[in-house]
Scaffold this active site. Structure first.
Site, PDB file in Angstrom:
ATOM      1  N   ASN A 229       0.834  -1.195   0.000  1.00  0.00           N
ATOM      2  CA  ASN A 229       0.000   0.000   0.000  1.00  0.00           C
ATOM      3  C   ASN A 229       0.875   1.254   0.000  1.00  0.00           C
ATOM      4  O   ASN A 229       2.102   1.179   0.014  1.00  0.00           O
ATOM      5  CB  ASN A 229      -0.966  -0.029   1.195  1.00  0.00           C
ATOM      6  CG  ASN A 229      -2.325   0.560   0.848  1.00  0.00           C
ATOM      7  OD1 ASN A 229      -2.420   1.573   0.170  1.00  0.00           O
ATOM      8  ND2 ASN A 229      -3.386  -0.088   1.317  1.00  0.00           N
TER       9      ASN A 229
ATOM     10  N   ASP B  28      19.917  -0.561   1.971  1.00  0.00           N
ATOM     11  CA  ASP B  28      21.362  -0.502   1.761  1.00  0.00           C
ATOM     12  C   ASP B  28      21.926  -1.902   1.546  1.00  0.00           C
ATOM     13  O   ASP B  28      22.945  -2.076   0.865  1.00  0.00           O
ATOM     14  CB  ASP B  28      22.052   0.180   2.944  1.00  0.00           C
ATOM     15  CG  ASP B  28      21.711   1.657   3.020  1.00  0.00           C
ATOM     16  OD1 ASP B  28      20.511   1.983   3.057  1.00  0.00           O
ATOM     17  OD2 ASP B  28      22.636   2.488   3.038  1.00  0.00           O
TER      18      ASP B  28
ATOM     19  N   HIS C 114      22.290   3.367  12.910  1.00  0.00           N
ATOM     20  CA  HIS C 114      23.479   4.188  13.170  1.00  0.00           C
ATOM     21  C   HIS C 114      23.995   3.926  14.578  1.00  0.00           C
ATOM     22  O   HIS C 114      23.217   3.587  15.481  1.00  0.00           O
ATOM     23  CB  HIS C 114      23.151   5.673  13.010  1.00  0.00           C
ATOM     24  CG  HIS C 114      22.642   6.013  11.647  1.00  0.00           C
ATOM     25  ND1 HIS C 114      23.484   6.285  10.596  1.00  0.00           N
ATOM     26  CD2 HIS C 114      21.382   6.106  11.155  1.00  0.00           C
ATOM     27  CE1 HIS C 114      22.767   6.536   9.517  1.00  0.00           C
ATOM     28  NE2 HIS C 114      21.485   6.421   9.833  1.00  0.00           N
TER      29      HIS C 114
ATOM     30  N   SER D 165      -0.468  -1.088   9.278  1.00  0.00           N
ATOM     31  CA  SER D 165      -0.101   0.312   9.022  1.00  0.00           C
ATOM     32  C   SER D 165       0.929   0.832  10.016  1.00  0.00           C
ATOM     33  O   SER D 165       0.902   0.496  11.202  1.00  0.00           O
ATOM     34  CB  SER D 165      -1.341   1.203   9.122  1.00  0.00           C
ATOM     35  OG  SER D 165      -2.290   0.861   8.141  1.00  0.00           O
TER      36      SER D 165
ATOM     37  N   ALA E  51      -0.639  -3.007  13.643  1.00  0.00           N
ATOM     38  CA  ALA E  51      -0.384  -1.617  13.270  1.00  0.00           C
ATOM     39  C   ALA E  51       0.412  -0.886  14.344  1.00  0.00           C
ATOM     40  O   ALA E  51       0.192  -1.070  15.545  1.00  0.00           O
ATOM     41  CB  ALA E  51      -1.710  -0.901  13.018  1.00  0.00           C
TER      42      ALA E  51
ATOM     43  N   LYS F 206      13.180  -7.620  16.720  1.00  0.00           N
ATOM     44  CA  LYS F 206      13.690  -8.997  16.824  1.00  0.00           C
ATOM     45  C   LYS F 206      12.874  -9.900  15.918  1.00  0.00           C
ATOM     46  O   LYS F 206      11.747  -9.564  15.526  1.00  0.00           O
ATOM     47  CB  LYS F 206      13.597  -9.488  18.274  1.00  0.00           C
ATOM     48  CG  LYS F 206      14.502  -8.733  19.231  1.00  0.00           C
ATOM     49  CD  LYS F 206      14.407  -9.303  20.643  1.00  0.00           C
ATOM     50  CE  LYS F 206      15.338  -8.558  21.592  1.00  0.00           C
ATOM     51  NZ  LYS F 206      15.255  -9.082  22.977  1.00  0.00           N
TER      52      LYS F 206
ATOM     53  N   ARG G 121       6.091  -7.774  20.238  1.00  0.00           N
ATOM     54  CA  ARG G 121       6.148  -9.054  20.949  1.00  0.00           C
ATOM     55  C   ARG G 121       5.019  -9.959  20.455  1.00  0.00           C
ATOM     56  O   ARG G 121       3.957  -9.474  20.037  1.00  0.00           O
ATOM     57  CB  ARG G 121       5.984  -8.843  22.462  1.00  0.00           C
ATOM     58  CG  ARG G 121       7.136  -8.089  23.116  1.00  0.00           C
ATOM     59  CD  ARG G 121       6.931  -8.012  24.629  1.00  0.00           C
ATOM     60  NE  ARG G 121       8.058  -7.400  25.293  1.00  0.00           N
ATOM     61  CZ  ARG G 121       8.184  -6.094  25.534  1.00  0.00           C
ATOM     62  NH1 ARG G 121       7.226  -5.265  25.130  1.00  0.00           N
ATOM     63  NH2 ARG G 121       9.237  -5.625  26.164  1.00  0.00           N
TER      64      ARG G 121
ATOM     65  N   ARG H  52      -0.088 -13.929  20.322  1.00  0.00           N
ATOM     66  CA  ARG H  52      -0.722 -15.253  20.339  1.00  0.00           C
ATOM     67  C   ARG H  52      -0.394 -15.981  19.047  1.00  0.00           C
ATOM     68  O   ARG H  52       0.085 -15.399  18.073  1.00  0.00           O
ATOM     69  CB  ARG H  52      -2.239 -15.135  20.493  1.00  0.00           C
ATOM     70  CG  ARG H  52      -2.937 -14.453  19.318  1.00  0.00           C
ATOM     71  CD  ARG H  52      -4.439 -14.476  19.508  1.00  0.00           C
ATOM     72  NE  ARG H  52      -5.176 -13.822  18.446  1.00  0.00           N
ATOM     73  CZ  ARG H  52      -5.532 -14.413  17.296  1.00  0.00           C
ATOM     74  NH1 ARG H  52      -5.169 -15.655  17.048  1.00  0.00           N
ATOM     75  NH2 ARG H  52      -6.231 -13.755  16.398  1.00  0.00           N
TER      76      ARG H  52
END
Length: 202
Positions: free
Chosen positions: A88, A96, A118, A145, A163, A169, A183, A186
């Site tokens: 979208n 990079d 950075h 989103s 969203a 991670k 995180r 479920r």
């Protein structure tokens, strides 16, 4: 900069180590800025032209891609997408290094996939010093989103990223994951086949 210097920079990039803007300037020929500009200004009715431009911009692209403009990319040439991709508006690829996206992946508006960060200490950010690690998004992932996916992350098959999440991670397959930092909330199970009314239920 000689060939040995270029190989040294590429080696550091490949290992996720810090490199600078000046050191990486030889990579600028891989940028597709003009083609991205053309894509973003192609009228909606010129679908064939859009498809042709997308194949020229990206490192590889599968069948039936749908990428709504505008989108942005640091290079474009380091992005690889599979079949039936849907992106979208305002999708940002900070590519990079490689971003690899599988088949049947969907991204909602204003998603950022950034392979680059950075150093924390300002003394190490001279000359826009940075590090880069590839991103992998496996098949059938849906990204909501305003999600940001950070360097080095892999999102597993079929997972949903809620969203507004910041994904720092790896996310395992077939889960719903949300939050900042993101995180696992479920598992995705067969119960989810009936959580919304399907055409067969009408």
């Amino acid at each position: 900069m000689g060939r040995d210097d270029e190989r040294d920079v590429l080696d550091r990039m490949g290992r996720g180590l810090v490199y600078t803007e000046s050191e990486a300037v030889f990579l600028d020929e891989r940028r597709r800025a003009d083609l991205i500009f053309a894509y973003n200004h192609t009228p909606p009715g010129e679908a064939d032209k859009r498809r042709s431009l997308l194949r020229a911009i990206l490192g590889s692209v599968g069948e039936r891609p749908a990428l709504h403009p505008p989108f942005s990319a640091a290079f474009g040439s380091n992005v690889h997408i599979g079949d039936d991709f849907f992106g979208n508006v305002n999708l940002a690829f900070v590519d990079d290094v490689e971003i690899r996206i599988g088949h049947g992946v969907m991204t909602a508006p204003s998603v950022t996939l950034t392979t680059t960060g950075h150093p924390v200490h300002p003394a190490r950010r001279v000359d826009f010093a940075r590090f880069s690690e590839p991103i992998v998004i496996e098949d059938k992932v849906w990204i909501g989103s305003n999600v940001v996916v950070l360097p080095g992350v892999r999102i597993g098959y079929g997972s949903v990223i809620g969203a507004g999440s910041v994904v720092a991670k790896d996310v395992p397959p077939m889960v719903v994951a949300v939050g900042t930092p993101c995180r696992v909330l479920r598992d995705i199970t067969d119960d989810d086949l009936t959580t919304r009314t399907s055409a067969a239920d009408r």
